[in-house]
Design an enzyme around this catalytic site. Structure first.
Site, PDB file in Angstrom:
ATOM      1  N   ASN A   1       0.829  -1.216   0.000  1.00 47.13           N
ATOM      2  CA  ASN A   1       0.000   0.000   0.000  1.00 47.13           C
ATOM      3  C   ASN A   1       0.860   1.262   0.000  1.00 47.13           C
ATOM      4  O   ASN A   1       0.746   2.106   0.891  1.00 47.13           O
ATOM      5  CB  ASN A   1      -0.940   0.007   1.212  1.00 47.13           C
TER       6      ASN A   1
ATOM      7  N   ASP B   1      -7.534  -3.622  -1.218  1.00 47.70           N
ATOM      8  CA  ASP B   1      -7.975  -4.141   0.079  1.00 47.70           C
ATOM      9  C   ASP B   1      -9.009  -5.242  -0.119  1.00 47.70           C
ATOM     10  O   ASP B   1      -9.016  -6.249   0.591  1.00 47.70           O
ATOM     11  CB  ASP B   1      -8.572  -3.010   0.932  1.00 47.70           C
TER      12      ASP B   1
END
Length: 316
Positions: A165, A257
């Site tokens: 991320n 996600d």
């Protein structure tokens, strides 16, 4: 507990209208954060998930904890900080294919996470510990906390899942690269995007990247290539798993996600790696069809209806 995750969730404000945000008069309030997005995605699929974090002693913090608890996530390890606010960010749908995100998280309650916020028994109770590369960028104490969590997990044979991320604006690129490589060397499973793999190793070829991650210490690496799908690699196997076409992408934020939630769900259900990655691809596709990070994620019935319609055989 199936999965424990740790990190910051923020209040998400989205204008009701598109175009430059300076013209917006009304906003929708939602909640989003990589770790809680994953937790909610897993909970909707019937898994037991716990989220560790800090929120401000404010109305946003109260609403956030209530929302995430209402989605079936255990929030017993979330602490309330009366000296710092709950973080906030805005999404600006400026025009087609031009989504901009603005963060107001400096000195937030979650940026004060530290090793003292971790309960070793709680982490030890899980099968997987999920972490991202966002949290160690928030503060020195968050950095220390992440490595303490990894140490606790490894001590109790809890598998560590690392989703990089990458957020370039949060920290120096050299520090980010060093940190990502350090975490990846200790993680059992790494879930980078192709651009994140290139950032870490300076290599664009996906097969070479997979080999580099495995040599670096990971047992499993899944390299996401956007809408096309994802490649998975182990020490003795690697395959490409095609993605699922989406007719209209409404909001791309949160797709990674969703992928992580689907993939880990597949592992928990003891699917093959191929089928676990396919489930990850499916959740990533679901996520982008709705405005918001978690609003499009399916429950178990919706997921299997989707696979049945695609005439795919996925074990329940």
């Amino acid at each position: 507990m199936d999965v424990v995750t740790v990190g910051e969730t923020m209040v998400l404000m989205t204008p009701d209208s598109s175009g430059p945000m300076r013209y917006a008069n009304e906003f929708m309030r939602k909640f989003a954060g990589a770790e809680s997005n994953l937790a909610i995605g897993l909970a909707r699929l019937g898994h037991q998930v716990g989220w560790i974090s800090r929120v401000g002693k404010d109305e946003f913090g109260k609403a956030m904890v209530s929302f995430i608890r209402g989605e079936g996530v255990d929030v017993s390890q979330v602490k309330v900080d009366d000296s710092a606010p709950t973080g906030l960010y805005f999404k600006e749908f400026r025009r087609a294919n031009d989504l901009r995100v603005y963060y107001y998280r400096k000195n937030s309650a979650a940026s004060k996470l530290s090793p003292v916020d971790l309960n070793e028994e709680y982490i030890a109770s899980a099968k997987f510990l999920h972490i991202t590369g966002i949290t160690p960028a928030l503060s020195d104490s968050c950095y220390e906390m992440i490595f303490s969590a990894i140490e606790m997990a490894k001590k109790h044979s809890v598998k560590v899942v690392f989703d990089p991320n990458l957020r370039r604006k949060l920290w120096d690129e050299g520090k980010a690269r060093e940190t990502f490589l350090k975490i990846a060397s200790q993680a059992d499973i790494v879930l980078p995007g192709l651009d994140e793999g290139e950032f870490m190793f300076g290599e664009k070829d996906v097969e070479k990247l997979g080999k580099l991650f495995i040599e670096h210490g990971s047992a499993i690496v899944v390299i996401k290539t956007g809408a096309d799908g994802a490649f998975y690699f182990t020490n003795d196997d690697h395959r490409f798993v095609p993605g699922f076409p989406v007719a209209k992408v409404v909001d791309p934020v949160g797709a990674g996600d969703g992928f992580a939630a689907g993939f880990i769900s597949g592992l928990l259900d003891e699917l093959s790696l191929y089928e676990a990655v396919k489930r990850g691809n499916a959740l990533g596709a679901f996520a982008v069809t709705v405005n918001g990070d978690v609003e499009g994620l399916p429950d178990r019935d919706e997921l299997f209806t989707f696979f049945n319609e695609k005439s795919n055989d996925v074990s329940r």
